[in-house]
Scaffold this active site. Structure first.
Site, PDB file in Angstrom:
ATOM      1  N   ALA A 263       0.832  -1.188   0.000  1.00 53.94           N
ATOM      2  CA  ALA A 263       0.000   0.000   0.000  1.00 53.94           C
ATOM      3  C   ALA A 263       0.874   1.248   0.000  1.00 53.94           C
ATOM      4  O   ALA A 263       2.090   1.146   0.164  1.00 53.94           O
ATOM      5  CB  ALA A 263      -0.894   0.017   1.242  1.00 53.94           C
ATOM      6  N   GLU A 299      -0.231   2.545   7.094  1.00 57.57           N
ATOM      7  CA  GLU A 299      -0.408   3.692   6.178  1.00 57.57           C
ATOM      8  C   GLU A 299      -1.042   4.865   6.918  1.00 57.57           C
ATOM      9  O   GLU A 299      -0.673   6.012   6.704  1.00 57.57           O
ATOM     10  CB  GLU A 299      -1.248   3.308   4.952  1.00 57.57           C
ATOM     11  CG  GLU A 299      -0.754   2.101   4.157  1.00 57.57           C
ATOM     12  CD  GLU A 299       0.732   2.099   3.854  1.00 57.57           C
ATOM     13  OE1 GLU A 299       1.315   3.188   3.686  1.00 57.57           O
ATOM     14  OE2 GLU A 299       1.341   1.002   3.809  1.00 57.57           O
ATOM     15  N   HIS A 302       1.462   6.735   8.987  1.00 54.80           N
ATOM     16  CA  HIS A 302       2.356   7.586   8.182  1.00 54.80           C
ATOM     17  C   HIS A 302       1.845   9.022   8.107  1.00 54.80           C
ATOM     18  O   HIS A 302       2.617   9.929   7.806  1.00 54.80           O
ATOM     19  CB  HIS A 302       2.456   7.050   6.751  1.00 54.80           C
ATOM     20  CG  HIS A 302       3.612   6.117   6.515  1.00 54.80           C
ATOM     21  ND1 HIS A 302       4.890   6.375   6.959  1.00 54.80           N
ATOM     22  CD2 HIS A 302       3.685   4.941   5.830  1.00 54.80           C
ATOM     23  CE1 HIS A 302       5.703   5.395   6.567  1.00 54.80           C
ATOM     24  NE2 HIS A 302       4.994   4.503   5.894  1.00 54.80           N
ATOM     25  N   GLU A 321      10.058   5.014   7.781  1.00 56.10           N
ATOM     26  CA  GLU A 321       9.635   3.608   7.692  1.00 56.10           C
ATOM     27  C   GLU A 321       9.948   2.820   8.971  1.00 56.10           C
ATOM     28  O   GLU A 321       9.110   2.081   9.472  1.00 56.10           O
ATOM     29  CB  GLU A 321      10.236   2.934   6.456  1.00 56.10           C
ATOM     30  CG  GLU A 321       9.729   3.506   5.130  1.00 56.10           C
ATOM     31  CD  GLU A 321       8.210   3.456   4.972  1.00 56.10           C
ATOM     32  OE1 GLU A 321       7.520   2.782   5.761  1.00 56.10           O
ATOM     33  OE2 GLU A 321       7.705   4.123   4.043  1.00 56.10           O
TER      34      GLU A 321
END
Ligand code: B3K
Ligand code: ZN
Length: 864
Positions: A263, A299, A302, A321
């Site tokens: 993703a 995600e 993030h 990350e």
């Protein structure tokens, strides 16, 4: 390749700040399959000296017009993959019109048209395949985006909020989006397609109502509730644990079938591989459910760690990350079982990351030299990066760690920063000196630790001496700051309080020197030490522990992870002894007895028991040898599994028969299925009327975890029911490509003389498609990663199969090709025959005309 044609490397040390800022970006897309027009208007401000040209990146673009403040210009040059414009005023509006061909873009990077939808992937450097731009993460801009398309693409989506929509005079339609948050180009997204939508809302802690929308291919709505629930849980968890709230008014997720990774966290518009979104009990396993929750979380997290604060340059990738993997691991652990999540994370480290760190692609979590950035989305940057954050968390404690996070956002919200900036915030907020700790960012390789214990019964003291050694492939590495957690157990299995000079001391030892000793007082009996508890640092530890001590740890350690770890060590020791022995070697009676107790008593978390019953993977075992004894490991593991299946047959049958799940996906039901699955794995090796009944029962279940458990067991045991069950599955699921991926992965595990021919013939199967990364990974990825026996055939046919695929994939999708190449990277660790055969395939690639940068970088490293 001549030197001038060789792909050029970029170096961290050469970083220079940009010469221009892009204050605003206005994009208009006129979508057509082979000639999409992209009009880009950039509002520029010069920040460098007035001699410096504006340099924009661009790949495969047809430039049709270029103007500055509405005046067309011709004074520019296009050199290689850059557009260079001199003499720009201090401020101006630059208008660039280009054409691109989404339909023929099979790289799945930039803007592409696949599976009936237009879709983008810009990280790391895909935006330059859309338009000329300063395609680097430290150029942050606001974006307005207008999308014009045929009306059959009913949904036209981009980042931020929709501010306009309507019809165009020629019967098409448009949609206009505005993203108020400045962002780098890699977070740009556009999607145009015809979808079903699941709408929901989330009320944030502040009381703000946020719209949630999940877009999927027509007909897939029934498979969306789990992803939506996962999103809401993520939003709530980030508020509670990290005090972070979502910032836009809408959060959108689109699921597409053609996607290179899991993703992508584009601002306000995540794009997902459909396999990481779609799930129902019939089509998805419990593991799929867990993966979906974790990736949706990743995600979403993030949005703060990556989007609000982003990376200065791509060498800093672990800044976002490593930290975001740490956050998603904590999310899964807070919501589910901490021990099982830790076991999963450590398996990834030991099977994949340690081997990357020991091979030709070894790099620090902050790499210093890169040819193709996409090659650095690695287990090192992600998973070792997360371990580095976890070590800081261990050193600081949760309260100080959260203070560090708060300071990081206070200092850097809206900026593009470095890993050093993150560590400074952690250190400044907590007062903990992290100077030496920073070496984890710049040193590659897995540190090795040796622990020596000494117990003095006269003084009741226990002394532990820890020595750290640089990894063999990184001899110049300096000593690291290592949080080394321990537990001391007495004879009855109770934890001994750690004391020094009459005071209780922490169980986390601060190891900073090459060799250090720690003495504990008031230890009244010789303890059994649990070392590197919870895998408190990503190191390889050697210690002299007896089988009895490991069994003691397996029974009594307070950390369930360490219990599992001790069990793994027991198996590893036994495999090593058996590989080195000429005679038939058996697991000891004590080990078999310990397994029997686990199965019979079924005490505690059943999912943990399932893990305790599993032998280590081939890769974990391979890591124990300098030259990997392929045939011996396969032989010994098979022998041990038969031994377990035979000695515990009655107990396994009784255990399987006693377990019932309620068909839900709650933790208890998942654990029941996990234990049933491992029982079946062993039972399938001893066919009997009773076990056949169990296998048929599981295979006909309406729950995919059960079905796949049965199929995997029969495939791995070459059970007589295997062919029937596989062909039934094929006819039942041919309409569902994601389920067929499971079938391809099972087919990839077949053994027998015809395995290679059979696997190749599946390229002709109606569900197979070379241009879809999910299909390729399911079939060829599973084969080369997990079918050790066939991939490493001594006649080289397994290697040839992968080599052929890579030649083919190099032209279609270099990113996917490069990922699939990984099993060849460790060619030097195999015997002469096998390593020569693997090398032949690498040389074949090296001589290939049109070798992509992605493959070039890895092949060159492997061969040198
Ligand atoms: N940031 C993306 C990965 C992009 C990979 C580019 N080759 C997904 C993630 O880590 O969340
Ligand atoms: Zn990520």
């Amino acid at each position: 390749m001549t030197d001038s044609k060789k792909p050029q490397a970029q170096y961290l040390k050469d970083y220079k700040a940009p010469n221009f800022l892009i204050d605003h970006t206005d994009l208009t897309f006129d979508l057509q399959p082979t000639n999409t027009t992209v009009t880009s208007v950039l509002t520029l401000t010069r920040v460098g000296d007035n001699q410096s040209p504006l340099i924009l990146d661009g790949i495969n673009l047809r430039l049709t017009s270029l103007s500055i403040d509405a005046i067309e210009i011709t004074d520019y040059s296009v050199v290689d993959e850059q557009l260079i414009i001199n003499n720009l005023p201090e401020r101006c509006k630059l208008r660039i019109v280009t054409e691109i061909s989404p339909e023929t873009n099979t790289s799945l990077e930039g803007l592409y048209l696949s599976g009936g939808a237009y879709c983008t992937q810009c990280e790391a450097q895909g935006f330059r395949k859309i338009t000329y731009y300063m395609d680097r993460p430290d150029v942050l801009s606001t974006f307005d985006v207008t999308i014009i398309a045929d009306s059959r693409y009913t949904h036209l989506l981009s980042n931020g909020n929709q501010i306009d929509k309507g019809e165009t005079p020629d019967g098409r339609h448009f949609s206009k989006w505005q993203d108020p948050f400045k962002k780098p180009s890699y977070l740009f997204a556009l999607v145009a397609g015809d979808f079903d939508v699941l709408n929901d809302t989330y009320t944030a802690k502040s009381g703000r109502k946020i719209d949630l929308a999940l877009f999927v291919d027509k007909g897939n709505l029934p498979k969306t509730p789990h992803a939506m629930q996962s999103l809401k849980k993520s939003m709530q968890w980030d508020e509670e644990r990290f005090n972070l709230e979502y910032d836009l008014d809408i959060y959108m997720i689109v699921a597409v079938d053609f996607f290179n990774m899991g993703a992508m966290e584009n601002k306000g518009l995540n794009i997902f591989n459909s396999k990481c979104v779609l799930a129902n009990q019939e089509t998805a396993t419990d593991k799929d459910y867990h993966t979906i929750e974790s990736i949706v979380g990743h995600e979403y997290f993030h949005n703060w760690t990556g989007n609000r604060v982003t990376c200065r340059d791509w060498f800093q990738l672990s800044l976002k990350e490593g930290l975001t993997v740490f956050r998603d691991q904590e999310f899964s652990s807070d919501l589910g079982s901490r021990a099982l999540n830790r076991i999963d994370a450590v398996k990834v480290m030991r099977t994949h990351q340690f081997s990357e760190d020991a091979g030709p692609m070894a790099h620090p979590i902050r790499p210093e030299k890169v040819i193709e950035m996409n090659n650095f989305y690695t287990v090192t940057v992600y998973d070792k990066g997360a371990e580095v954050i976890r070590m800081m968390h261990t050193l600081l404690g949760e309260v100080n760690f959260q203070k560090g996070m708060a300071l990081y956002f206070k200092r850097h919200d809206g900026q593009a920063v470095t890993c050093d900036d993150f560590v400074s915030a952690m250190s400044d907020a907590s007062g903990v000196n992290l100077e030496q700790f920073k070496r984890w960012y710049s040193q590659a390789g897995t540190p090795r630790l040796n622990a020596v214990e000494h117990y003095d019964s006269a003084s009741n003291t226990y002394t532990l001496t820890i020595e750290q050694y640089a990894p063999i492939n990184q001899p110049d590495n300096k000593p690291l700051h290592i949080p080394f957690a321990i537990e001391l157990l007495d004879e009855s299995g109770s934890s001994i309080e750690l004391q020094y000079k009459g005071l209780k001391v922490s169980n986390v030892l601060d190891v900073t020197d090459k060799k250090q000793s720690y003495t504990f007082e008031n230890v009244t009996c010789k303890p059994v030490a649990v070392l590197l508890e919870d895998f408190s640092a990503p190191c390889i530890l050697t210690q002299q522990t007896t089988e009895l001590e490991l069994l003691h740890i397996m029974r009594f350690a307070r950390s369930d992870f360490s219990r599992w770890d001790a069990q793994q060590q027991l198996f590893i020791k036994a495999v090593k002894a058996a590989v080195n022995s000429d005679t038939q070697f058996q697991l000891s009676d004590e080990i078999i007895e310990a397994l029997r107790v686990l199965i019979v008593s079924k005490q505690g978390d059943l999912a943990l028991i399932a893990e305790l019953l599993k032998l280590p993977s081939f890769d974990t075992l391979a890591a124990e040898f300098e030259i990997i004894p392929v045939d011996e490991i396969i032989r010994v593991v098979a022998q041990f599994e038969i031994q377990i299946a035979t000695s515990l047959n009655d107990e396994l049958i009784a255990c399987f028969g006693s377990l019932h799940d309620d068909g839900s996906i709650n933790a208890e039901a998942v654990a029941v299925r996990a234990l049933q699955q491992i029982c079946l794995h062993y039972l399938a090796k001893m066919p009997s009327t009773q076990t056949d009944k169990f296998i048929k029962l599981a295979a006909s279940s309406s729950n995919m975890t059960n079905v796949l458990g049965a199929l995997s067991a029969v495939v791995k045991a070459s059970h007589p029911l295997c062919d029937d069950l596989l062909s039934h599955f094929d006819s039942q699921w041919r309409h569902d490509v994601l389920v067929m991926d499971k079938w391809f992965a099972l087919q990839a595990m077949q053994t027998g003389e015809d395995a290679i021919i059979n696997i190749k013939s599946l390229y002709e199967h109606p569900s197979f498609d070379f241009s879809n990364p999910n299909r390729v990974r399911a079939l060829v990825g599973s084969f080369s990663y997990f079918n050790t026996q066939q991939f490493h055939r001594a006649d080289g046919q397994g290697y040839e199969l992968l080599g052929d695929l890579l030649v083919n994939l190099n032209a279609i999708n270099p990113q996917n090709a490069s990922r699939m190449l990984t099993p060849f990277m460790s060619w030097k660790r195999y015997d002469k025959t096998r390593s020569a055969l693997m090398k032949t395939q690498l040389e074949r690639l090296s001589n290939l005309d049109g070798l992509s940068d992605d493959l070039f970088e890895k092949v060159e490293k492997a061969l040198n």
